[in-house]
Design an enzyme around this catalytic site. Structure first.
Site, short mmCIF file in Angstrom:
data_model
loop_
_atom_site.label_atom_id
_atom_site.label_comp_id
_atom_site.label_asym_id
_atom_site.label_seq_id
_atom_site.Cartn_x
_atom_site.Cartn_y
_atom_site.Cartn_z
N SER A 1 70.14 -30.59 -18.99
CA SER A 1 69.75 -31.82 -18.69
C SER A 1 70.77 -33.33 -17.81
O SER A 1 69.36 -34.18 -18.01
CB SER A 1 69.83 -33.01 -20.79
N LYS B 1 74.74 -38.20 -21.32
CA LYS B 1 73.36 -38.80 -20.88
C LYS B 1 73.91 -39.88 -20.26
O LYS B 1 74.71 -40.20 -19.91
CB LYS B 1 71.80 -39.09 -22.38
#
Length: 185
Positions: free
Chosen positions: A54, A95
């Site tokens: 990710s 993230k």
């Protein structure tokens, strides 16, 4: 010869006492180092292992990063910072913060928009596509996060904004493997 016996006995006792003192000093130094290492890891810095694709634009699966756990006790996260947070039970995610409490966030025509304005994202490749999603308002005490690899990221688009209470800290430095070494801010 009797005059030497008491003196040599005294020297032997002094050496034995000195040996015990040095051993105790080394034990104290070792214990202090262990306590400091534990305190630093619990409250200031912690290693984190990146897992998954990710954040591929910025870091790779297997990269080891240092997480600054103290910074968000002093201030709130800022847009663009890479954070580590508790996502699900026994699993932490890494993230990028894209929106703060009270802001609106959406994607149109592969462009991220905060409060209706297109965001410049120099940390992602110009070929990265951000699939369109409807406008969402970030609630108080939360941040909206996205992975840098937008097409292969489980992030706030899927599980919603992240509570600031779940943030472990800011990922500051990739320290392994050495070819990826570098600061993330």
């Amino acid at each position: 010869m009797s005059t030497f016996a008491p003196r040599s006995e005294r020297l032997r006792k002094q050496k034995k006492s000195l040996g015990k003192t040095k051993t105790w000093e080394w034990t104290q130094a070792f214990l202090l180092a262990v306590v400091l290492a534990i305190l630093i890891r619990l409250f200031i810095l912690e290693p984190f292992n990146v897992s998954g694709p990710s954040m591929k634009e910025t870091m790779h699966s297997g990269d080891l990063v240092i997480v600054n756990k103290l910074i968000y006790k002093l201030r709130d996260p800022k847009p663009g910072e890479v954070i580590v947070f508790h996502a699900v039970e026994h699993k932490d995610y890494v993230k990028r913060v894209v929106a703060l409490p009270g802001e609106t966030v959406e994607a149109k025509n592969n462009k991220l928009m905060i409060n209706g304005k297109i965001v410049n994202e120099p940390y992602i490749s110009e070929h990265t596509r951000t699939q369109d999603f409807d406008m969402r308002k970030v609630p108080p005490g939360h941040v909206f996060v996205l992975g840098d690899n937008r097409t292969d990221s489980s992030d706030s688009r899927e599980f919603g904004p992240v509570s600031m209470k779940k943030i472990i800290g800011r990922a500051d430095l990739i320290y392994w493997p050495f070819q990826d070494f570098g600061f993330l801010w």
